[in-house]
Design a protein around this motif. Structure first.
Motif, PDB file in Angstrom:
ATOM      1  N   LEU A 554      56.060  23.223 -10.617  1.00  0.00           N
ATOM      2  CA  LEU A 554      56.016  23.173  -9.156  1.00  0.00           C
ATOM      3  C   LEU A 554      56.090  21.744  -8.629  1.00  0.00           C
ATOM      4  N   PHE A 555      55.332  20.860  -9.239  1.00  0.00           N
ATOM      5  CA  PHE A 555      55.137  19.540  -8.634  1.00  0.00           C
ATOM      6  C   PHE A 555      55.721  18.400  -9.450  1.00  0.00           C
ATOM      7  N   GLY A 556      56.238  18.697 -10.647  1.00  0.00           N
ATOM      8  CA  GLY A 556      56.736  17.623 -11.490  1.00  0.00           C
ATOM      9  C   GLY A 556      55.581  16.822 -12.066  1.00  0.00           C
ATOM     10  N   ASP A 557      55.828  15.532 -12.256  1.00  0.00           N
ATOM     11  CA  ASP A 557      54.845  14.695 -12.931  1.00  0.00           C
ATOM     12  C   ASP A 557      53.950  14.025 -11.899  1.00  0.00           C
ATOM     13  N   ILE A 558      52.952  14.734 -11.420  1.00  0.00           N
ATOM     14  CA  ILE A 558      52.061  14.141 -10.426  1.00  0.00           C
ATOM     15  C   ILE A 558      50.654  14.042 -11.004  1.00  0.00           C
ATOM     16  N   PRO A 559      49.862  13.102 -10.497  1.00  0.00           N
ATOM     17  CA  PRO A 559      48.537  12.870 -11.082  1.00  0.00           C
ATOM     18  C   PRO A 559      47.462  13.785 -10.511  1.00  0.00           C
ATOM     19  N   VAL A 560      47.693  15.099 -10.540  1.00  0.00           N
ATOM     20  CA  VAL A 560      46.660  16.029 -10.098  1.00  0.00           C
ATOM     21  C   VAL A 560      46.375  16.990 -11.240  1.00  0.00           C
ATOM     22  N   ASP A 561      45.125  17.144 -11.587  1.00  0.00           N
ATOM     23  CA  ASP A 561      44.754  18.090 -12.644  1.00  0.00           C
ATOM     24  C   ASP A 561      44.512  19.473 -12.060  1.00  0.00           C
ATOM     25  N   PHE A 562      44.846  20.497 -12.850  1.00  0.00           N
ATOM     26  CA  PHE A 562      44.535  21.883 -12.492  1.00  0.00           C
ATOM     27  C   PHE A 562      43.772  22.518 -13.645  1.00  0.00           C
ATOM     28  N   PRO A 563      42.500  22.156 -13.792  1.00  0.00           N
ATOM     29  CA  PRO A 563      41.738  22.709 -14.914  1.00  0.00           C
ATOM     30  C   PRO A 563      41.473  24.198 -14.729  1.00  0.00           C
ATOM     31  N   VAL A 564      41.455  24.909 -15.841  1.00  0.00           N
ATOM     32  CA  VAL A 564      41.078  26.321 -15.791  1.00  0.00           C
ATOM     33  C   VAL A 564      39.807  26.499 -16.607  1.00  0.00           C
ATOM     34  N   SER A 565      38.901  27.318 -16.089  1.00  0.00           N
ATOM     35  CA  SER A 565      37.703  27.612 -16.871  1.00  0.00           C
ATOM     36  C   SER A 565      37.877  28.999 -17.469  1.00  0.00           C
ATOM     37  N   ILE A 566      37.594  29.097 -18.748  1.00  0.00           N
ATOM     38  CA  ILE A 566      37.899  30.313 -19.506  1.00  0.00           C
ATOM     39  C   ILE A 566      36.630  30.831 -20.161  1.00  0.00           C
ATOM     40  N   GLY A 567      36.429  32.122 -20.055  1.00  0.00           N
ATOM     41  CA  GLY A 567      35.315  32.742 -20.750  1.00  0.00           C
ATOM     42  C   GLY A 567      35.802  33.991 -21.459  1.00  0.00           C
ATOM     43  N   GLN A 568      35.080  34.427 -22.467  1.00  0.00           N
ATOM     44  CA  GLN A 568      35.450  35.687 -23.101  1.00  0.00           C
ATOM     45  C   GLN A 568      34.215  36.477 -23.459  1.00  0.00           C
ATOM     46  N   ALA A 569      34.350  37.799 -23.339  1.00  0.00           N
ATOM     47  CA  ALA A 569      33.239  38.695 -23.618  1.00  0.00           C
ATOM     48  C   ALA A 569      33.777  40.112 -23.720  1.00  0.00           C
ATOM     49  N   GLN A 570      32.882  41.027 -24.043  1.00  0.00           N
ATOM     50  CA  GLN A 570      33.305  42.428 -24.106  1.00  0.00           C
ATOM     51  C   GLN A 570      33.511  43.004 -22.710  1.00  0.00           C
ATOM     52  N   ASP A 571      32.761  42.495 -21.723  1.00  0.00           N
ATOM     53  CA  ASP A 571      32.913  43.053 -20.386  1.00  0.00           C
ATOM     54  C   ASP A 571      33.151  41.933 -19.369  1.00  0.00           C
TER      55      ASP A 571
END
Length: 576
Positions: A554-571
């Motif tokens: 979308l934005f090319g090489d720009i200095p903005v981070d888009f961190p994702v937080s990930i979790g896993q479980a049975q529910d």
DNA sequence: GCTCAACGCGCC
DNA sequence: AGGGCGCGTTGAGC
């Protein structure tokens, strides 16, 4: 890359429905006569085409009509061009282009009664589009794209919505794994045993009696907002409404049980036993997703409130044995998107790292994170009151480009203008928007330009000065309301594009690195994968990699981070 | 009997 | 005098 048009073939009345696949050349023109097959033969044919040409693209009128049939036959499309969604994008973006050759897509399609729909594959009884018409429409859409970066962005947007439509159909087909026993145990624990329709479960009945006693209103029905409000007023409670928000301010013994009643009543009516009976099939919840069903480009859904599953109920979303739910959400997506689309270097700096609001707080609010968050959200939503408004000047001083970008979007809306997202999705014209955003002016006429006080209605016969003043006030209030809408549109809509790109990138990636895992849910900035336990780690890596790919695409090489937080479980409840 | 608006609340 | 939705209930109007 080859494109193939997939359409319903003309067939004589009484013949079984037939499909036709026509190869298209680079200009979107038919390159040959095509291949005609029965509906039953189609999935195998599609698979064969894709084996031959793995990068091919299927062109069709409406993914919601064409794709489920392939999925039921065991075939998956790699990529597609949804003519209806693309026409919807072009309609707003390229107003000077010729009118589409196919009718506008319906808001949604009922799976229960497909025979009553004017759908593509109901030929021959309905007036479905011919392959020639569809090929011409595809060609028209490619030709309507402007040259240069704007056209490239719109082309990407069409690809994203089309990929979204594929995934929406796949998620509808697979369904969200749902454990009825867990859900029923929750209902019984909160409400008591199931009761016949028309009666209240024990907990609700008890609370209703308690409310009547406390309010001294033996005949009151607490489900009736007017009756409840009257009873509260008679009991000496001065409240503007029966809204939870207003009642929280009140000190009275009835408030606590009333809040509990409202919460349980909500659970009972929206996600109770009736919901299970209506929406659960074979341990799966199959919502109908509507890609770009929201004007901003967000997805909507029909049936079962798929995008509003309460947190308490999420424990019933459970992975199958040998599987795990991997849930990722994009952290603080909208302010990061704002940094990117407004090219605000200071905000981009703050968006490096995982806690954007703390970084804003450190720059402008002496480290007060809560204040920073309120100020930022207020700027994006158009808050005009309370702490968010009070903090606006400090936000503007620290992040001048980002705030100017939002102000410009708001002023455009107040003038009755149109704004666009990063990829070029356009806001509706005033009065065209559904729902609350009705646009400035309304029946009294939109203000002509910035600062224009509007027509002086006092000269018109039948209008008193007071009426004219009231009309002007109302018109100005509507203008400000539309300004808040366009202000938020640019951020929410661009965020929806990033999220759809993330989701589409993940779809492609999972087929390579985690073929036994499936995307099963998508909620604005959140993705859920029903992962085979051996693939869970690969799914997590893919989620992170796809987020990076979305930002780059979308934005090319720009200095903005888009961190994702990930979790896993049975529910689901535990995975977040 | 039906449809529709208002209200309220769930999610982001 | 904060943006976007879906949906269930009630109650008014046809």
């Amino acid at each position: 890359m080859t494109a193939y048009l997939l359409a319903a073939a003309d067939s004589a009345p009484g013949d079984p429905a037939r499909r036709i696949v026509v190869p298209l050349d680079a200009a979107g023109l038919p390159a040959g006569r095509g291949t005609e097959v029965t509906a039953a033969q189609l999935p195998a044919l599609v698979a064969a085409f894709q084996d031959n040409d793995p990068a091919c693209r299927w062109v069709w009128e409406d993914t919601r009509v064409s794709y489920p049939e392939l999925l039921r036959g065991g075939a998956e499309a790699v990529r597609c061009h949804d003519l209806g969604l693309s026409a919807q994008i072009l309609r707003g973006a390229v107003p000077q282009a010729p009118a589409p050759l196919i009718p506008p897509r319906p808001a949604w399609i009922s799976e229960e009664a497909p025979s009553q729909q004017d759908s593509l594959f109901d030929a021959p009884k309905t007036k479905g589009s011919t392959p020639q018409q569809l090929a011409a429409e595809y060609q028209r859409q490619l030709a309507a794209l402007p040259q240069g970066p704007d056209g490239a962005k719109l082309r990407l947007l069409m690809s994203l919505d089309s990929a979204g439509a594929l995934l929406a159909a796949e998620m509808n087909h697979d369904g969200l794994p749902w454990d009825r026993a867990t859900h029923e145990a929750l209902l019984e624990r909160e409400l008591g045993p199931r009761v016949p329709p028309g009666s209240r479960p024990a907990r609700l009945a008890d609370l209703a009696e308690q409310l009547k006693l406390l309010l001294d209103a033996p005949r009151m029905n607490p489900d009736s907002q007017p009756e409840l409000l009257r009873a509260l007023r008679r009991a000496g409670i001065d409240t503007a409404s029966t809204r939870k928000w207003d009642l929280m301010e009140v000190k009275h013994p009835v408030i606590e049980p009333l809040m509990r009643y409202k919460k349980l009543q909500r659970l009972f009516t929206a996600n109770g036993w009736g919901w299970l009976d209506a929406w659960l099939r074979d341990g799966r919840f199959h919502p109908d997703y509507v890609v770009a069903g929201v004007v901003t480009g967000r997805w909507a859904s029909h049936g079962g409130g798929a995008l509003q599953i309460p947190h308490d109920v999420r424990s019933a979303v459970r992975a199958d044995p040998g599987h795990v739910l991997v849930v990722a959400d994009a952290s603080q997506l909208e302010p990061r998107i704002l940094a990117a689309i407004s090219a605000d270097r200071e905000l981009a700096q703050a968006a490096r790292g995982t806690d954007l609001y703390q970084a804003i707080a450190d720059r402008a609010f002496e480290g007060d994170r809560d204040l920073a968050k309120v100020a930022m959200l207020g700027a994006m939503y158009g808050g005009t009151t309370g702490p968010s408004a009070a903090m606006a000047p400090r936000l503007a001083a620290t992040f001048p480009r980002a705030t100017a970008f939002l102000e410009e979007a708001a002023r455009t809306g107040e003038r009755g203008g149109i704004v666009r997202t990063w990829l070029g999705r356009h806001s509706p014209a005033p009065g065209q928007a559904g729902g609350a955003a009705t646009g400035p002016g309304g029946a009294l006429g939109a203000p002509g330009g910035g600062g224009d006080p509007g027509p002086d209605l006092s000269d018109d016969a039948g209008f008193s000065d007071a009426e004219a003043l009231a009309a002007r006030r109302s018109s100005e209030a509507q203008a400000r309301s539309f300004g808040r809408f366009t202000r938020n549109f640019v951020v929410q809509g661009s965020a929806a594009e990033w999220a759809e790109c993330w989701m589409a990138s993940l779809r492609t990636r999972l087929r390579r690195v985690a073929p036994r895992s499936r995307q099963v849910f998508f909620l604005h900035d959140e993705i859920m994968v029903h992962a085979h336990q051996d693939e869970a780690a690969a799914v997590q890596e893919a989620m992170t990699a796809s987020a990076e790919e979305a930002a780059r695409l979308l934005f090319g090489d720009i200095p903005v981070d888009f961190p994702v937080s990930i979790g896993q479980a049975q529910d689901y409840a535990s995975a977040k």
